[in-house]
Write a protein that holds these residues in place. Sequence first.
Motif, PDB file in Angstrom:
ATOM      1  N   GLY A   1       4.253   8.052  -0.994  1.00 27.96           N
ATOM      2  CA  GLY A   1       3.503   7.102  -0.186  1.00 27.96           C
ATOM      3  C   GLY A   1       4.083   5.718  -0.332  1.00 27.96           C
ATOM      4  O   GLY A   1       4.748   5.419  -1.334  1.00 27.96           O
ATOM      5  N   VAL A   2       3.830   4.859   0.637  1.00 28.10           N
ATOM      6  CA  VAL A   2       4.417   3.521   0.660  1.00 28.10           C
ATOM      7  C   VAL A   2       3.384   2.448   1.001  1.00 28.10           C
ATOM      8  O   VAL A   2       3.263   1.447   0.311  1.00 28.10           O
ATOM      9  N   CYS A   3       2.635   2.649   2.075  1.00 28.92           N
ATOM     10  CA  CYS A   3       1.965   1.538   2.752  1.00 28.92           C
ATOM     11  C   CYS A   3       0.627   1.148   2.147  1.00 28.92           C
ATOM     12  O   CYS A   3       0.227   1.635   1.100  1.00 28.92           O
ATOM     13  N   ASP A   4      -0.080   0.320   2.918  1.00 32.91           N
ATOM     14  CA  ASP A   4      -1.130  -0.541   2.411  1.00 32.91           C
ATOM     15  C   ASP A   4      -2.204   0.152   1.568  1.00 32.91           C
ATOM     16  O   ASP A   4      -2.401  -0.162   0.412  1.00 32.91           O
ATOM     17  N   LYS A   5      -2.934   1.077   2.168  1.00 32.11           N
ATOM     18  CA  LYS A   5      -4.000   1.755   1.432  1.00 32.11           C
ATOM     19  C   LYS A   5      -3.519   3.038   0.779  1.00 32.11           C
ATOM     20  O   LYS A   5      -4.199   3.586  -0.078  1.00 32.11           O
ATOM     21  N   ILE A   6      -2.355   3.504   1.179  1.00 33.52           N
ATOM     22  CA  ILE A   6      -1.893   4.828   0.755  1.00 33.52           C
ATOM     23  C   ILE A   6      -1.550   4.840  -0.727  1.00 33.52           C
ATOM     24  O   ILE A   6      -2.060   5.670  -1.492  1.00 33.52           O
ATOM     25  N   VAL A   7      -0.719   3.917  -1.173  1.00 25.68           N
ATOM     26  CA  VAL A   7      -0.333   3.902  -2.590  1.00 25.68           C
ATOM     27  C   VAL A   7      -1.545   3.672  -3.498  1.00 25.68           C
ATOM     28  O   VAL A   7      -1.716   4.406  -4.482  1.00 25.68           O
ATOM     29  N   PRO A   8      -2.417   2.698  -3.224  1.00 24.16           N
ATOM     30  CA  PRO A   8      -3.602   2.572  -4.086  1.00 24.16           C
ATOM     31  C   PRO A   8      -4.448   3.839  -4.128  1.00 24.16           C
ATOM     32  O   PRO A   8      -4.947   4.231  -5.193  1.00 24.16           O
ATOM     33  N   GLY A   9      -4.641   4.500  -2.983  1.00 23.09           N
ATOM     34  CA  GLY A   9      -5.401   5.743  -2.977  1.00 23.09           C
ATOM     35  C   GLY A   9      -4.736   6.824  -3.803  1.00 23.09           C
ATOM     36  O   GLY A   9      -5.399   7.572  -4.537  1.00 23.09           O
TER      37      GLY A   9
END
Length: 601
Positions: A153-161
């Motif tokens: 994963g890379v983007c905004d909410k994806i990596v934190p999730g």
Amino acid sequence: MSLDPRIRDVTDRIIERSRPEREAYLDRMAKAAQAGPARAHLSCSNAAHAYAAMGEDKAELAADRLPNIGIVTAYNDMLSAHQPFEFYPAIIREAARKAGATAQVAGGVPAMCDGVTQGRAGMELSLMSRDTIALASAVAMSHDCYDSALWLGVCDKIVPGLVMAAATFSHVPAVFVPAGPMTSGLPNDEKARVRQEFAKGNVGREELMAAEMASYHGPGTCTFYGTANTNQMLMEIMGLMLPGAAFVNPGTGLREGLTRAAVTRAAAITHLGNDYRPAGLILDERCFVNGLVGLMATGGSTNLILHLPAMARAAGITLTLEDFDAVAEAVPLLAKVYPNGLADVNHFHAAGGLAYMVGQLLDAGLLHEDVETVAGTGLARYAQEPKLDGDEVIWVDGPKESLNDRILRAASDPFQATGGLKQLKGNIGQGVIKVSAVKPENHVIEGRARVFTDQPSVKAAFQAGEFTEDTVVVVRFQGPKANGMPELHSLTPVLAVLQDRGLKVALVTDGRMSGASGKVPAAIHVAPEAAAGGPIAKIRDGDRIRLDAVTGELQVLEEGFDARPVATADLSANNFGVGRELFARLRLGATDATEGASILF
């Protein structure tokens, strides 16, 4: 160099504050680890279902002798940053076999693009998608078939999730695998100029579209330093990905080599070997403080002020805005990457990148070196950079001098003495401001309030020529409970035009701004939010407001403000359309922005 006492003090406060939850978390991790690889406890029927389609790997899986690596992927080809992941599973399976392991795609998770949904109703699903990704990842990992996991994963909410899920499966080693930034396109300042000209009506949609397509032109992450690239920096400096992996372009030999090396490492750190490195061991208090340091040193995205507390809570750790503020006071700004400067992440990487920056921060005593990482013990490994030696990746010492001091500087000669974020407090509530991209003359704004409850109303007032004096634009009922806390980035061109006309202008909101925002001073994440009865709901048109990013003051300067009743708004329209009805009850359970705006922790 010994650790800076200010960083040590912040770390000690976090450790003490988090002690009960962290000890319980570590106890759960130890019990899960003691049971050994969960795959060994599958019944024959369980295992047969899991391995039925695995072809040439089926015999090895059934024999249960080799590590099995789970792949959780956020692939789709609507996000340029995630499109390269289409080809990763085949590469990973082949690399796993060479490493004496097997690999399976455990599951896919949703991945939405904030760039597509900016200013639209779909943006109201964006923040809540983070927790949805964590939930989907839990479903993927719940089969108990994996000795370690690769998180794509890379983007905004994806990596934190994904991090929240990896922390929850604390006993399973976790290696994060990026896809890298797209090559440089139209310069970011030129893109911003065309957007502002469009907002003023000086250019049409055709010219705007040409500029946007020249900026976002191929596979890979958007090249400005927004949330996606801040995520990638964090995964490196927190030791969750291999050194130097974040900013290597897709489609290159080194990019594929690093992916293969990540597989080899994931196979080596399982419970079956001699270097067991569970995710919960790496994700400790020092790891999160290192993340805060990296955020401040690079002038990273304000969205991480929401995400890092939520990620930390998944690991039994409590972060507060005071922690962000204290680290910002201790850490100098070493990087100037758009929107904080003209360079993009490719230029940052070429100037020395994270290897140089980590080395500088370690030498200045601003990072915990004595941490565990997926690469081994000690953060000094992350002052190295990867090179291809034939088909293999090797690591060499990173540069000792910046290769472009207009982009990246030494800790002894920073762009500014403190980090890029500042906590704000006052009778309006508690919030934050990103100051690294705001000119010093705009750090203090005092003006009359114009109060709105949505973005279109602000744009309509602008088009009608209603902003003629110094103004603080208040956009409320934009918090997590009200409508999912969408980004308000589409307001940036409008407010920037007003600022360029010589007006003093600022934004105050209980919503978010994009990680790419920054030119206009914005007090964001104001909590308590208006929908929860926060003081921001007491502001009226014409109120004098002071936003002071130097002292951290956010005040309404009117007598009797505290005694006013709170305004209400009809939010029923937020509950329907583009799937918002499916998230309505989830929004009601979201915590304050100061606690990560999470429905899970």
